[in-house]
Design an enzyme around this catalytic site. Sequence first.
Site, mmCIF file in Angstrom:
data_model
loop_
_atom_site.group_PDB
_atom_site.id
_atom_site.type_symbol
_atom_site.label_atom_id
_atom_site.label_comp_id
_atom_site.label_asym_id
_atom_site.label_seq_id
_atom_site.Cartn_x
_atom_site.Cartn_y
_atom_site.Cartn_z
ATOM 1 N N LYS A 1 0.865 -1.190 0.000
ATOM 2 C CA LYS A 1 0.000 0.000 0.000
ATOM 3 C C LYS A 1 0.893 1.229 0.000
ATOM 4 O O LYS A 1 2.010 1.169 0.503
ATOM 5 C CB LYS A 1 -0.870 0.023 1.270
ATOM 6 C CG LYS A 1 -2.050 0.928 1.187
ATOM 7 C CD LYS A 1 -3.134 0.269 0.374
ATOM 8 C CE LYS A 1 -4.482 0.848 0.552
ATOM 9 N NZ LYS A 1 -5.497 -0.124 0.103
HETATM 10 N N1 GLU Z 1 -7.230 0.032 -3.278
HETATM 11 C C1 GLU Z 1 -7.950 -1.185 -3.487
HETATM 12 C C2 GLU Z 1 -7.937 -2.033 -2.230
HETATM 13 O O1 GLU Z 1 -7.753 -1.546 -1.151
HETATM 14 C C3 GLU Z 1 -7.498 -1.931 -4.733
HETATM 15 C C4 GLU Z 1 -6.053 -2.341 -4.752
HETATM 16 C C5 GLU Z 1 -5.590 -2.908 -6.096
HETATM 17 O O2 GLU Z 1 -6.383 -3.036 -6.983
HETATM 18 O O3 GLU Z 1 -4.401 -3.201 -6.166
HETATM 19 O O4 GLU Z 1 -8.217 -3.205 -2.268
#
Ligand code: GLU
Length: 416
Positions: A109
Amino acid sequence: MDKKCICEETQRYFLGRAFDRLNLKEAQRTLLLSSFRETRVTVPVTLHHNGEDTLHTFQGYRVQHNHARGPFKGGLRFHPDVNMGEIRALAQLMTWKTALVDIPFGGAKGGVAVDPQQLNDTELEALSRRFCQKMAPIIGVHDDIPAPDIGTNPQVMAWMMDEYSKSHGYQTAIVTGKPMELGGSAGRLEATGHGVAHLAHKAAQGMALAPEQSRVVIQGFGNVGSHAAIALANKGYKVIALSDVNGGVVNEAGISIDHALAHITENGTLTGLPGTAPISNADLLELPCEILVPAALEATITCDNADAIQAKLIVEAANMPITHRADGQLVQRGVVIVPDLLANVGGVLASYYEWVQNLQQFPWDRETVLGRLESRLSRTYDAVAILANERKIDLRCAAYELAIRRVEQAVRLRGF
Ligand code: GLU
Protein backbone atom coordinates in the site's frame (compact mmCIF):
# COMPACT_ATOMS: atom_id res chain seq x y z
CA MET A 1 -6.32 7.47 20.12
CA ASP A 2 -5.28 8.50 16.62
CA LYS A 3 -6.25 6.54 13.53
CA LYS A 4 -2.80 5.15 12.85
CA CYS A 5 -2.76 3.36 16.20
CA ILE A 6 -6.31 2.07 15.76
CA CYS A 7 -5.49 0.58 12.33
CA GLU A 8 -2.33 -1.14 13.48
CA GLU A 9 -3.90 -2.32 16.71
CA THR A 10 -6.95 -3.68 14.89
CA GLN A 11 -4.84 -5.52 12.31
CA ARG A 12 -2.58 -6.96 15.01
CA TYR A 13 -5.55 -8.17 17.03
CA PHE A 14 -7.24 -9.96 14.10
CA LEU A 15 -3.93 -11.50 13.07
CA GLY A 16 -2.96 -12.55 16.59
CA ARG A 17 -6.28 -14.33 16.98
CA ALA A 18 -5.80 -16.21 13.70
CA PHE A 19 -2.14 -17.01 14.51
CA ASP A 20 -3.30 -18.58 17.79
CA ARG A 21 -5.94 -20.69 16.05
CA LEU A 22 -3.36 -21.81 13.47
CA ASN A 23 -0.83 -22.58 16.22
CA LEU A 24 1.89 -20.55 14.54
CA LYS A 25 5.27 -20.30 16.25
CA GLU A 26 6.68 -16.96 17.39
CA ALA A 27 9.22 -16.83 14.53
CA GLN A 28 6.49 -17.44 11.91
CA ARG A 29 4.32 -14.73 13.47
CA THR A 30 7.15 -12.22 13.45
CA LEU A 31 7.89 -12.96 9.79
CA LEU A 32 4.24 -12.68 8.73
CA LEU A 33 3.84 -9.41 10.62
CA SER A 34 6.99 -7.80 9.23
CA SER A 35 7.07 -5.60 6.14
CA PHE A 36 9.47 -6.65 3.38
CA ARG A 37 10.31 -2.97 2.78
CA GLU A 38 9.00 0.37 4.01
CA THR A 39 9.84 3.35 1.80
CA ARG A 40 9.33 6.98 2.66
CA VAL A 41 9.95 9.69 0.09
CA THR A 42 9.65 13.45 -0.11
CA VAL A 43 7.49 14.73 -2.94
CA PRO A 44 8.21 18.41 -3.67
CA VAL A 45 5.58 20.18 -5.78
CA THR A 46 5.16 23.86 -6.63
CA LEU A 47 1.63 25.01 -5.76
CA HIS A 48 0.07 28.17 -7.09
CA HIS A 49 -1.93 29.96 -4.38
CA ASN A 50 -3.16 33.56 -4.18
CA GLY A 51 -1.15 34.51 -7.27
CA GLU A 52 2.09 33.11 -5.83
CA ASP A 53 4.13 29.98 -6.52
CA THR A 54 5.23 28.18 -3.35
CA LEU A 55 7.18 24.96 -3.03
CA HIS A 56 5.44 22.37 -0.85
CA THR A 57 7.11 19.19 0.34
CA PHE A 58 4.69 16.31 0.78
CA GLN A 59 5.46 12.97 2.46
CA GLY A 60 4.97 9.84 0.35
CA TYR A 61 4.97 6.19 1.45
CA ARG A 62 5.03 2.69 -0.02
CA VAL A 63 4.95 -0.34 2.27
CA GLN A 64 5.63 -3.67 0.57
CA HIS A 65 4.44 -6.22 3.06
CA ASN A 66 4.79 -9.72 1.63
CA HIS A 67 5.49 -11.15 -1.85
CA ALA A 68 5.62 -14.87 -1.16
CA ARG A 69 2.71 -15.53 -3.55
CA GLY A 70 3.52 -12.98 -6.27
CA PRO A 71 4.42 -9.33 -6.94
CA PHE A 72 3.41 -6.75 -4.35
CA LYS A 73 -0.04 -5.32 -5.11
CA GLY A 74 -2.09 -2.53 -3.59
CA GLY A 75 -3.50 0.95 -3.93
CA LEU A 76 -2.14 4.47 -3.56
CA ARG A 77 -4.02 6.85 -1.31
CA PHE A 78 -3.98 10.67 -1.43
CA HIS A 79 -5.38 11.82 1.91
CA PRO A 80 -4.23 14.24 4.62
CA ASP A 81 -4.19 11.51 7.32
CA VAL A 82 -1.84 9.19 5.41
CA ASN A 83 1.05 8.03 7.63
CA MET A 84 3.38 5.05 7.85
CA GLY A 85 1.36 3.21 10.51
CA GLU A 86 -1.86 3.36 8.51
CA ILE A 87 -0.13 2.37 5.26
CA ARG A 88 1.65 -0.53 7.01
CA ALA A 89 -1.63 -1.93 8.35
CA LEU A 90 -3.35 -1.51 4.95
CA ALA A 91 -0.39 -3.18 3.16
CA GLN A 92 -0.76 -6.20 5.44
CA LEU A 93 -4.47 -6.31 4.71
CA MET A 94 -3.66 -6.47 0.96
CA THR A 95 -1.52 -9.59 1.55
CA TRP A 96 -4.47 -11.36 3.17
CA LYS A 97 -6.92 -10.13 0.50
CA THR A 98 -4.89 -11.41 -2.46
CA ALA A 99 -4.31 -14.72 -0.67
CA LEU A 100 -7.96 -15.11 0.28
CA VAL A 101 -9.17 -14.66 -3.29
CA ASP A 102 -6.20 -16.80 -4.44
CA ILE A 103 -4.58 -14.50 -7.01
CA PRO A 104 -0.81 -14.56 -7.57
CA PHE A 105 0.02 -11.32 -5.78
CA GLY A 106 1.39 -10.22 -2.44
CA GLY A 107 0.38 -7.11 -0.52
CA ALA A 108 1.46 -3.46 -0.53
CA LYS A 109 0.00 0.00 0.00
CA GLY A 110 1.18 3.53 -0.54
CA GLY A 111 0.11 7.10 -0.49
CA VAL A 112 0.85 10.75 -0.03
CA ALA A 113 -0.23 12.89 2.93
CA VAL A 114 -2.11 15.51 0.91
CA ASP A 115 -5.64 16.78 0.47
CA PRO A 116 -6.16 16.34 -3.29
CA GLN A 117 -9.23 18.64 -3.16
CA GLN A 118 -6.87 21.55 -2.46
CA LEU A 119 -4.85 20.96 -5.68
CA ASN A 120 -5.77 21.96 -9.21
CA ASP A 121 -5.29 19.44 -12.05
CA THR A 122 -1.84 20.74 -12.97
CA GLU A 123 -0.66 20.41 -9.37
CA LEU A 124 -2.22 16.97 -8.98
CA GLU A 125 -0.49 15.81 -12.16
CA ALA A 126 2.85 17.16 -10.92
CA LEU A 127 2.37 15.41 -7.57
CA SER A 128 1.44 12.09 -9.23
CA ARG A 129 4.40 12.21 -11.62
CA ARG A 130 6.89 13.21 -8.93
CA PHE A 131 5.65 10.47 -6.58
CA CYS A 132 5.94 7.94 -9.42
CA GLN A 133 9.53 9.04 -10.13
CA LYS A 134 10.39 8.53 -6.46
CA MET A 135 8.80 5.08 -6.42
CA ALA A 136 10.18 3.93 -9.78
CA PRO A 137 13.17 2.05 -8.30
CA ILE A 138 10.93 -0.19 -6.17
CA ILE A 139 7.88 -0.78 -8.41
CA GLY A 140 7.73 -2.92 -11.57
CA VAL A 141 5.38 -4.98 -13.72
CA HIS A 142 6.59 -8.15 -11.95
CA ASP A 143 7.65 -6.48 -8.70
CA ASP A 144 5.00 -4.10 -7.40
CA ILE A 145 1.87 -2.89 -9.18
CA PRO A 146 0.04 0.13 -7.67
CA ALA A 147 -3.67 0.92 -8.17
CA PRO A 148 -6.19 3.57 -7.11
CA ASP A 149 -7.45 3.95 -3.54
CA ILE A 150 -9.02 6.84 -1.60
CA GLY A 151 -8.29 10.18 -3.31
CA THR A 152 -6.77 8.66 -6.46
CA ASN A 153 -8.48 7.65 -9.71
CA PRO A 154 -7.89 6.40 -13.27
CA GLN A 155 -6.43 9.79 -14.33
CA VAL A 156 -3.80 9.60 -11.55
CA MET A 157 -2.97 6.05 -12.73
CA ALA A 158 -2.66 7.34 -16.32
CA TRP A 159 -0.11 10.01 -15.27
CA MET A 160 1.85 7.41 -13.33
CA MET A 161 1.79 4.92 -16.19
CA ASP A 162 3.04 7.64 -18.55
CA GLU A 163 5.77 8.75 -16.17
CA TYR A 164 7.02 5.19 -15.64
CA SER A 165 6.85 4.45 -19.37
CA LYS A 166 9.18 7.39 -20.14
CA SER A 167 12.09 5.42 -18.73
CA HIS A 168 10.90 1.80 -19.12
CA GLY A 169 9.18 1.63 -22.52
CA TYR A 170 5.39 1.43 -22.94
CA GLN A 171 4.30 -0.32 -19.72
CA THR A 172 0.55 -0.57 -19.25
CA ALA A 173 0.83 -3.33 -16.62
CA ILE A 174 2.78 -1.11 -14.18
CA VAL A 175 -0.47 0.14 -12.60
CA THR A 176 -4.07 -1.09 -12.63
CA GLY A 177 -7.26 0.92 -12.49
CA LYS A 178 -6.23 2.84 -15.62
CA PRO A 179 -8.62 4.51 -18.07
CA MET A 180 -9.93 2.10 -20.73
CA GLU A 181 -8.05 4.03 -23.44
CA LEU A 182 -4.70 3.15 -21.84
CA GLY A 183 -5.19 -0.54 -21.17
CA GLY A 184 -7.67 -0.26 -18.30
CA SER A 185 -10.10 -3.14 -17.91
CA ALA A 186 -13.78 -3.06 -18.67
CA GLY A 187 -15.60 -3.36 -15.35
CA ARG A 188 -12.62 -2.25 -13.17
CA LEU A 189 -14.18 1.07 -12.09
CA GLU A 190 -17.34 -0.54 -10.76
CA ALA A 191 -15.70 -3.84 -9.67
CA THR A 192 -15.25 -3.08 -5.96
CA GLY A 193 -18.82 -1.80 -5.47
CA HIS A 194 -20.22 -4.53 -7.69
CA GLY A 195 -18.39 -7.12 -5.59
CA VAL A 196 -19.62 -5.54 -2.34
CA ALA A 197 -23.22 -5.83 -3.58
CA HIS A 198 -22.70 -9.40 -4.79
CA LEU A 199 -21.33 -10.49 -1.41
CA ALA A 200 -23.94 -8.50 0.54
CA HIS A 201 -26.59 -10.35 -1.45
CA LYS A 202 -24.97 -13.74 -0.75
CA ALA A 203 -24.79 -12.99 2.98
CA ALA A 204 -28.36 -11.65 3.04
CA GLN A 205 -29.63 -14.79 1.30
CA GLY A 206 -27.91 -16.88 3.97
CA MET A 207 -29.78 -14.87 6.64
CA ALA A 208 -33.10 -15.14 4.78
CA LEU A 209 -33.24 -11.35 4.24
CA ALA A 210 -35.32 -10.72 1.11
CA PRO A 211 -34.11 -7.72 -0.98
CA GLU A 212 -37.50 -5.92 -1.02
CA GLN A 213 -37.75 -6.15 2.76
CA SER A 214 -34.16 -5.12 3.41
CA ARG A 215 -33.33 -1.50 4.11
CA VAL A 216 -29.76 -0.56 3.19
CA VAL A 217 -27.70 2.31 4.63
CA ILE A 218 -24.47 3.27 2.85
CA GLN A 219 -21.85 5.53 4.44
CA GLY A 220 -19.61 7.00 1.72
CA PHE A 221 -20.68 7.70 -1.84
CA GLY A 222 -17.31 7.64 -3.60
CA ASN A 223 -16.40 5.11 -6.26
CA VAL A 224 -17.05 2.08 -4.04
CA GLY A 225 -20.16 3.30 -2.20
CA SER A 226 -21.88 4.62 -5.31
CA HIS A 227 -21.34 1.45 -7.35
CA ALA A 228 -22.42 -0.70 -4.40
CA ALA A 229 -25.59 1.44 -4.17
CA ILE A 230 -26.32 1.04 -7.89
CA ALA A 231 -25.80 -2.74 -7.80
CA LEU A 232 -27.83 -3.23 -4.59
CA ALA A 233 -30.71 -1.13 -5.94
CA ASN A 234 -30.60 -3.20 -9.17
CA LYS A 235 -30.99 -6.34 -7.07
CA GLY A 236 -34.14 -4.88 -5.49
CA TYR A 237 -32.78 -3.66 -2.13
CA LYS A 238 -34.23 -0.47 -0.66
CA VAL A 239 -31.42 2.05 -0.13
CA ILE A 240 -32.79 4.41 2.55
CA ALA A 241 -29.72 6.51 3.41
CA LEU A 242 -26.50 7.66 1.76
CA SER A 243 -23.71 10.02 2.76
CA ASP A 244 -20.58 11.80 1.58
CA VAL A 245 -17.99 13.87 3.46
CA ASN A 246 -20.48 16.73 3.86
CA GLY A 247 -23.13 14.61 5.60
CA GLY A 248 -25.97 12.24 4.83
CA VAL A 249 -29.47 12.11 3.38
CA VAL A 250 -32.28 9.79 4.41
CA ASN A 251 -35.69 8.75 3.10
CA GLU A 252 -37.42 5.76 4.73
CA ALA A 253 -39.33 5.11 1.52
CA GLY A 254 -36.09 4.64 -0.44
CA ILE A 255 -33.74 6.86 -2.44
CA SER A 256 -33.41 6.74 -6.22
CA ILE A 257 -29.71 6.15 -6.89
CA ASP A 258 -30.06 7.71 -10.35
CA HIS A 259 -31.36 10.92 -8.75
CA ALA A 260 -28.55 10.87 -6.17
CA LEU A 261 -25.93 10.48 -8.91
CA ALA A 262 -27.46 13.28 -10.99
CA HIS A 263 -27.60 15.54 -7.89
CA ILE A 264 -23.91 14.89 -7.13
CA THR A 265 -22.91 15.64 -10.72
CA GLU A 266 -24.79 18.92 -10.60
CA ASN A 267 -23.99 20.08 -7.06
CA GLY A 268 -20.85 18.18 -6.05
CA THR A 269 -22.56 16.88 -2.91
CA LEU A 270 -25.52 14.75 -1.79
CA THR A 271 -26.65 17.53 0.57
CA GLY A 272 -30.04 18.93 -0.43
CA LEU A 273 -31.08 15.89 -2.47
CA PRO A 274 -34.81 16.54 -3.12
CA GLY A 275 -37.17 14.20 -1.21
CA THR A 276 -34.65 13.44 1.55
CA ALA A 277 -33.98 14.73 5.05
CA PRO A 278 -30.46 15.63 6.20
CA ILE A 279 -28.67 13.39 8.70
CA SER A 280 -25.15 13.46 10.12
CA ASN A 281 -22.63 10.78 9.17
CA ALA A 282 -22.60 9.61 12.81
CA ASP A 283 -26.40 9.32 13.11
CA LEU A 284 -26.65 7.59 9.74
CA LEU A 285 -24.69 4.60 11.08
CA GLU A 286 -27.27 4.15 13.84
CA LEU A 287 -30.38 4.18 11.63
CA PRO A 288 -32.74 1.20 11.87
CA CYS A 289 -31.89 -0.97 8.84
CA GLU A 290 -31.12 -4.54 7.85
CA ILE A 291 -27.85 -3.92 5.97
CA LEU A 292 -25.16 -1.33 6.76
CA VAL A 293 -22.35 -0.70 4.26
CA PRO A 294 -19.52 1.43 5.67
CA ALA A 295 -17.76 2.61 2.50
CA ALA A 296 -15.77 5.59 3.81
CA LEU A 297 -12.65 5.63 5.99
CA GLU A 298 -11.19 3.38 8.68
CA ALA A 299 -12.46 3.22 12.26
CA THR A 300 -15.90 4.73 11.76
CA ILE A 301 -17.46 2.05 14.00
CA THR A 302 -15.78 2.00 17.41
CA CYS A 303 -16.70 1.06 21.01
CA ASP A 304 -18.45 4.44 21.22
CA ASN A 305 -21.14 3.66 18.65
CA ALA A 306 -21.05 -0.15 18.20
CA ASP A 307 -23.90 -0.78 20.64
CA ALA A 308 -26.12 1.75 18.86
CA ILE A 309 -25.78 0.05 15.46
CA GLN A 310 -29.10 -1.56 14.53
CA ALA A 311 -28.15 -3.39 11.31
CA LYS A 312 -28.28 -7.18 11.21
CA LEU A 313 -25.64 -7.40 8.52
CA ILE A 314 -22.59 -5.16 8.04
CA VAL A 315 -20.64 -5.36 4.79
CA GLU A 316 -17.21 -3.71 5.06
CA ALA A 317 -16.81 -1.93 1.74
CA ALA A 318 -14.08 0.28 3.29
CA ASN A 319 -10.85 -1.12 4.65
CA MET A 320 -10.93 -1.54 8.45
CA PRO A 321 -14.08 0.50 9.16
CA ILE A 322 -14.69 -1.42 12.44
CA THR A 323 -12.16 -1.45 15.27
CA HIS A 324 -11.43 -4.83 16.83
CA ARG A 325 -13.21 -3.96 20.08
CA ALA A 326 -16.32 -2.80 18.24
CA ASP A 327 -16.14 -5.99 16.17
CA GLY A 328 -16.24 -8.03 19.38
CA GLN A 329 -19.29 -6.13 20.65
CA LEU A 330 -21.17 -6.53 17.36
CA VAL A 331 -20.38 -10.23 16.92
CA GLN A 332 -21.50 -10.90 20.48
CA ARG A 333 -24.85 -9.32 19.65
CA GLY A 334 -25.20 -11.67 16.65
CA VAL A 335 -24.54 -9.07 13.97
CA VAL A 336 -23.13 -10.75 10.85
CA ILE A 337 -20.09 -8.96 9.42
CA VAL A 338 -18.70 -9.59 5.93
CA PRO A 339 -15.11 -8.46 6.63
CA ASP A 340 -13.12 -6.06 4.43
CA LEU A 341 -10.67 -8.66 3.13
CA LEU A 342 -13.65 -10.48 1.64
CA ALA A 343 -16.23 -7.71 1.08
CA ASN A 344 -14.10 -5.33 -1.02
CA VAL A 345 -11.78 -7.88 -2.61
CA GLY A 346 -13.56 -7.38 -5.97
CA GLY A 347 -11.32 -4.33 -6.52
CA VAL A 348 -7.99 -6.12 -6.45
CA LEU A 349 -9.52 -9.14 -8.19
CA ALA A 350 -10.49 -6.92 -11.15
CA SER A 351 -7.01 -5.36 -10.96
CA TYR A 352 -5.59 -8.86 -11.41
CA TYR A 353 -7.78 -9.35 -14.48
CA GLU A 354 -6.56 -5.99 -15.83
CA TRP A 355 -2.90 -6.99 -15.28
CA VAL A 356 -3.46 -10.35 -17.02
CA GLN A 357 -5.10 -8.59 -19.99
CA ASN A 358 -2.18 -6.12 -20.18
CA LEU A 359 0.44 -8.87 -20.09
CA GLN A 360 -1.39 -10.81 -22.79
CA GLN A 361 -2.30 -7.69 -24.80
CA PHE A 362 -5.74 -9.22 -25.12
CA PRO A 363 -8.71 -7.28 -23.67
CA TRP A 364 -11.82 -8.99 -22.33
CA ASP A 365 -15.34 -7.56 -22.51
CA ARG A 366 -17.25 -6.32 -19.44
CA GLU A 367 -19.45 -9.46 -19.20
CA THR A 368 -16.37 -11.67 -19.10
CA VAL A 369 -14.70 -9.54 -16.41
CA LEU A 370 -17.78 -9.25 -14.18
CA GLY A 371 -18.81 -12.88 -14.82
CA ARG A 372 -15.39 -14.16 -13.72
CA LEU A 373 -15.43 -11.71 -10.82
CA GLU A 374 -18.80 -12.91 -9.55
CA SER A 375 -18.01 -16.60 -9.82
CA ARG A 376 -14.67 -16.25 -8.02
CA LEU A 377 -16.24 -14.07 -5.31
CA SER A 378 -19.00 -16.64 -4.82
CA ARG A 379 -16.46 -19.46 -4.49
CA THR A 380 -14.42 -17.43 -2.00
CA TYR A 381 -17.48 -16.52 0.03
CA ASP A 382 -18.63 -20.15 0.15
CA ALA A 383 -15.19 -21.37 1.28
CA VAL A 384 -15.16 -18.78 4.08
CA ALA A 385 -18.76 -19.52 5.13
CA ILE A 386 -18.17 -23.29 5.18
CA LEU A 387 -15.06 -22.90 7.37
CA ALA A 388 -16.89 -20.49 9.67
CA ASN A 389 -19.73 -22.96 10.02
CA GLU A 390 -17.49 -25.97 10.61
CA ARG A 391 -15.38 -24.25 13.25
CA LYS A 392 -18.22 -22.20 14.78
CA ILE A 393 -16.30 -18.96 14.17
CA ASP A 394 -17.31 -15.70 12.51
CA LEU A 395 -16.62 -14.85 8.87
CA ARG A 396 -13.66 -12.61 9.71
CA CYS A 397 -11.88 -15.34 11.71
CA ALA A 398 -12.48 -17.82 8.90
CA ALA A 399 -11.29 -15.43 6.16
CA TYR A 400 -8.07 -14.62 8.06
CA GLU A 401 -7.43 -18.33 8.70
CA LEU A 402 -7.78 -19.25 5.03
CA ALA A 403 -5.61 -16.33 3.87
CA ILE A 404 -2.86 -16.72 6.46
CA ARG A 405 -2.59 -20.45 5.85
CA ARG A 406 -1.95 -19.79 2.14
CA VAL A 407 0.67 -17.11 2.79
CA GLU A 408 2.36 -19.16 5.50
CA GLN A 409 2.63 -22.17 3.17
CA ALA A 410 4.14 -20.05 0.38
CA VAL A 411 6.61 -18.44 2.81
CA ARG A 412 7.66 -21.89 4.05
CA LEU A 413 7.96 -23.44 0.57
CA ARG A 414 10.03 -20.53 -0.70
CA GLY A 415 12.26 -20.73 2.39
CA PHE A 416 11.95 -17.07 3.40
N1 GLU B 1 -7.23 0.03 -3.28
C1 GLU B 1 -7.95 -1.19 -3.49
C2 GLU B 1 -7.94 -2.03 -2.23
O1 GLU B 1 -7.75 -1.55 -1.15
C3 GLU B 1 -7.50 -1.93 -4.73
C4 GLU B 1 -6.05 -2.34 -4.75
C5 GLU B 1 -5.59 -2.91 -6.10
O2 GLU B 1 -6.38 -3.04 -6.98
O3 GLU B 1 -4.40 -3.20 -6.17
O4 GLU B 1 -8.22 -3.20 -2.27
